[in-house]
Enzyme design. Structure first.
Site, PDB file in Angstrom:
ATOM      1  N   GLN A 311      41.970  28.195  34.247  1.00  0.00           N
ATOM      2  CA  GLN A 311      41.261  29.481  34.203  1.00  0.00           C
ATOM      3  C   GLN A 311      39.852  29.272  33.654  1.00  0.00           C
ATOM      4  O   GLN A 311      39.673  29.035  32.465  1.00  0.00           O
ATOM      5  CB  GLN A 311      42.043  30.467  33.347  1.00  0.00           C
ATOM      6  CG  GLN A 311      43.415  30.791  33.935  1.00  0.00           C
ATOM      7  CD  GLN A 311      44.320  31.459  32.939  1.00  0.00           C
ATOM      8  OE1 GLN A 311      44.394  31.048  31.787  1.00  0.00           O
ATOM      9  NE2 GLN A 311      45.031  32.486  33.376  1.00  0.00           N
ATOM     10  N   GLN A 333      39.671  28.232  39.683  1.00  0.00           N
ATOM     11  CA  GLN A 333      40.568  29.322  39.308  1.00  0.00           C
ATOM     12  C   GLN A 333      39.794  30.394  38.537  1.00  0.00           C
ATOM     13  O   GLN A 333      39.034  30.084  37.621  1.00  0.00           O
ATOM     14  CB  GLN A 333      41.727  28.796  38.456  1.00  0.00           C
ATOM     15  CG  GLN A 333      42.749  29.860  38.088  1.00  0.00           C
ATOM     16  CD  GLN A 333      43.979  29.281  37.407  1.00  0.00           C
ATOM     17  OE1 GLN A 333      44.158  28.064  37.343  1.00  0.00           O
ATOM     18  NE2 GLN A 333      44.835  30.139  36.883  1.00  0.00           N
ATOM     19  N   ASP A 334      39.985  31.675  38.948  1.00  0.00           N
ATOM     20  CA  ASP A 334      39.392  32.815  38.234  1.00  0.00           C
ATOM     21  C   ASP A 334      37.861  32.797  38.243  1.00  0.00           C
ATOM     22  O   ASP A 334      37.222  32.942  37.199  1.00  0.00           O
ATOM     23  CB  ASP A 334      39.884  32.862  36.777  1.00  0.00           C
ATOM     24  CG  ASP A 334      41.375  33.109  36.675  1.00  0.00           C
ATOM     25  OD1 ASP A 334      42.007  33.357  37.718  1.00  0.00           O
ATOM     26  OD2 ASP A 334      41.915  33.062  35.558  1.00  0.00           O
ATOM     27  N   ASP A 355      43.542  32.916  42.391  1.00  0.00           N
ATOM     28  CA  ASP A 355      43.172  34.221  41.816  1.00  0.00           C
ATOM     29  C   ASP A 355      41.669  34.331  41.574  1.00  0.00           C
ATOM     30  O   ASP A 355      41.236  34.900  40.573  1.00  0.00           O
ATOM     31  CB  ASP A 355      43.905  34.461  40.489  1.00  0.00           C
ATOM     32  CG  ASP A 355      45.419  34.309  40.603  1.00  0.00           C
ATOM     33  OD1 ASP A 355      45.946  34.448  41.714  1.00  0.00           O
ATOM     34  OD2 ASP A 355      46.058  34.045  39.575  1.00  0.00           O
ATOM     35  N   ARG A 423      48.039  38.129  45.203  1.00  0.00           N
ATOM     36  CA  ARG A 423      49.327  38.333  44.536  1.00  0.00           C
ATOM     37  C   ARG A 423      49.110  39.352  43.415  1.00  0.00           C
ATOM     38  O   ARG A 423      48.002  39.490  42.886  1.00  0.00           O
ATOM     39  CB  ARG A 423      49.895  37.028  43.995  1.00  0.00           C
ATOM     40  CG  ARG A 423      48.999  36.292  42.995  1.00  0.00           C
ATOM     41  CD  ARG A 423      49.679  35.046  42.458  1.00  0.00           C
ATOM     42  NE  ARG A 423      48.850  34.333  41.483  1.00  0.00           N
ATOM     43  CZ  ARG A 423      49.322  33.462  40.612  1.00  0.00           C
ATOM     44  NH1 ARG A 423      50.618  33.186  40.578  1.00  0.00           N
ATOM     45  NH2 ARG A 423      48.513  32.836  39.770  1.00  0.00           N
ATOM     46  N   TRP A 425      48.860  40.828  40.006  1.00  0.00           N
ATOM     47  CA  TRP A 425      48.730  40.416  38.612  1.00  0.00           C
ATOM     48  C   TRP A 425      49.363  41.444  37.675  1.00  0.00           C
ATOM     49  O   TRP A 425      49.953  41.094  36.661  1.00  0.00           O
ATOM     50  CB  TRP A 425      47.239  40.243  38.305  1.00  0.00           C
ATOM     51  CG  TRP A 425      46.922  39.699  36.961  1.00  0.00           C
ATOM     52  CD1 TRP A 425      47.720  38.932  36.164  1.00  0.00           C
ATOM     53  CD2 TRP A 425      45.691  39.855  36.255  1.00  0.00           C
ATOM     54  NE1 TRP A 425      47.055  38.603  35.005  1.00  0.00           N
ATOM     55  CE2 TRP A 425      45.816  39.151  35.040  1.00  0.00           C
ATOM     56  CE3 TRP A 425      44.497  40.511  36.545  1.00  0.00           C
ATOM     57  CZ2 TRP A 425      44.778  39.100  34.108  1.00  0.00           C
ATOM     58  CZ3 TRP A 425      43.466  40.451  35.627  1.00  0.00           C
ATOM     59  CH2 TRP A 425      43.611  39.753  34.414  1.00  0.00           C
TER      60      TRP A 425
END
Length: 518
Positions: A311, A333-334, A355, A423, A425
């Protein structure tokens, strides 16, 4: 923490602080049970009727000892404030329990900042409420809901900081759950405020019959001022005279972006323009909450942690009515956290793996290139992970007229590296992809669960008129909460309808904008 958004290209930050309240009298209708129910409890019952937590609503609003809708709504907001104060006290008490564990101490410090921000915004709402009337609260109810939704966003980000420690996370979660219920109730009341006021015998004559303003002068939202429209219409750096220039080679006044931001005088009038020349600036750029009048161009945003960094956010945005135009945001990621409030992204390039478009706010990404990167071995890719927590929030993510493609390194394994549109969260995760070209890297199922069947009964995922090899919906997930929309259903996810208070945009000569569909 980033207090306000940094924008690049020819971009704009706008912060609006309109807060509303109600002044009204109660129409006491006759009924067979009128002798058994006090006027005050009847008023509470009426106003709590649409809420998702009726018992909590009734208990909370009964403390107002009033039949005035304004006082009842104020009681709801005061209860949210009280709950936030308790959460802040808990975070202080957990400092000792966290000991010397670095991540826990950092998470607690973040919580204190986040909950303090939430408390300040609520106090601002409470202070200004007394100056508003019933017409204002109805006309501006969508704005009010967005600001209140940000309170939940601050609380959730606080909680998510404890993913490494389930015990601490549970304690913090327990301290905020009740506050979320209180906030959701007020959000739901505001969503149905017109019908509620009718039950009180109040019929308001609002222009157009809606709280959303549909047209803005020159094809811009009503909240873009005339001077800012002129800035947005200028294509290149040569057309804007900056107040500050940042350059690593010394050709500007500053070598640090933060130094340029901090040079803006506190009493500066208008838009403080910062031009960032080409270069790699290794700093965590922060626009403070008390510096809302900054326009920055020439920049991209990148987090260089790589796929091993897990993240690693490249940009976090929590300013209201933000515009990002011709910006680039790269990470894994993120990448982009649309943390709170209203945000619009146009002609941007955004890259990542897991994500990488995620958050709790209300965001529309339009006419942009979304690049899916190569993850670590045995990892999958998810383009989105929306964090809408409660049913009453008017938040979520819309991807409109974009392209979702693999980066060059992913191309050889794009069919075996699983890539999904998103997806869930949080419980009411809301994401809509429409009129977007989907590459063949998108899995036939389209979407994936977070964990087992978690949130599959409450989320809202939808697609409309997408194209490309990844747009075939024959094998999409069979969840009852996944929808294939018709045009009428998709209309509410266009910019003017989805971003509360934003105008229906028409094509601008320099900043083209899709007001409706292609």
């Amino acid at each position: 923490m980033i207090g306000k958004v940094v924008v690049s290209g020819i971009s704009l930050i706008l912060v609006v602080g309109v807060v509303i309240g109600v002044v009204a009298s109660v129409h006491r209708g006759e009924s067979k049970n009128s002798e058994e129910i006090t006027p005050q409890m009847k008023a509470v019952t009426q106003i709590c009727q649409p809420t998702n937590y009726k018992e909590v609503c009734t208990k909370t609003l009964s403390t107002a000892n009033s039949t005035d809708p304004k006082e009842l709504i104020k009681a709801g907001i005061l209860a949210i404030s009280d709950s936030l104060s308790k959460s802040m006290n808990l975070s202080e008490g957990l400092v000792k329990e966290a000991g010397n564990e670095p991540r826990s101490k950092l998470a607690l410090e973040d919580c204190k900042i986040l909950l303090n921000n939430a408390s300040q915004e609520l106090q601002d709402i409470i202070t200004k409420m007394s100056d508003s009337d019933v017409k204002n609260i109805t006309a501006q109810s969508d704005d009010f809901r967005i600001w209140l939704s940000s309170i939940i966003a601050y609380q959730e980000l606080c909680i998510d900081g404890f993913d490494h420690d389930n015990d601490l996370k549970a304690q913090v979660r327990n301290s905020t759950n009740y506050g979320n219920e209180l906030t959701d109730n007020v959000l739901t009341i505001l969503a149905g405020i017109s019908d509620i006021l009718k039950s009180f015998g109040l019929q308001l004559d609002l222009p157009g019959g809606t709280s959303r303003k549909l047209l803005g002068a020159g094809g811009y939202p009503t909240w873009v001022s005339g001077s800012d429209r002129r800035l947005l219409q200028i294509r290149n750096a040569g057309g804007v005279t900056p107040n500050a220039v940042v350059a690593l080679d010394g050709s500007g006044k500053f070598k640090s972006i933060n130094a340029a931001i901090n040079s803006c005088p506190k009493d500066f009038k208008g838009r403080f323009v910062i031009y960032v020349k080409e270069g790699l600036y290794n700093e965590a750029v922060v626009i403070p909450k008390n510096s809302p009048s900054i326009l920055m161009y020439g920049m991209g945003f990148q987090n260089t942690a790589g796929p091993d960094g897990h993240q690693a956010v490249a940009i976090r945005v929590n300013s209201d009515m933000s515009i990002f135009y011709n910006c680039r945001m790269d990470g894994y990621q993120d990448t982009l956290l649309y943390q709170a409030k209203r945000q619009f992204y146009r002609n941007c390039v955004i890259s990542g793996t897991i994500d990488f478009l995620f958050g709790y706010g209300a965001a529309v990404i339009q006419n942009s290139l979304i690049i899916v990167r190569k993850p670590n071995p045995n990892q999958f890719n998810t383009v989105t992970a929306d964090g809408k927590k409660t049913k009453g929030e008017n938040t979520g993510l819309v991807i409109h007229n974009c392209r979702i493609v693999p980066e060059e390194k992913l191309v050889p394994t794009r069919l075996t590296t699983r890539t999904y549109l998103g997806r869930p969260w949080k419980e009411f995760s809301t994401t809509v992809v429409m009129e977007t070209q989907l590459g063949d890297l998108i899995q036939p199922e389209g979407w994936m669960p977070w964990a087992g069947t978690l949130f599959l009964d409450t989320l809202y995922y939808a697609e409309y008129a997408n194209s490309g090899p990844g747009a075939n919906t024959a094998r999409r997930v069979k969840w009852k909460t996944f929808h294939l929309l018709n045009q009428a259903e998709a209309q509410k996810f266009t910019v003017g309808a989805f971003l509360p208070g934003a105008a229906q945009w028409v094509g601008g000569a320099q900043v083209p904008f899709l007001a409706g569909f292609k």
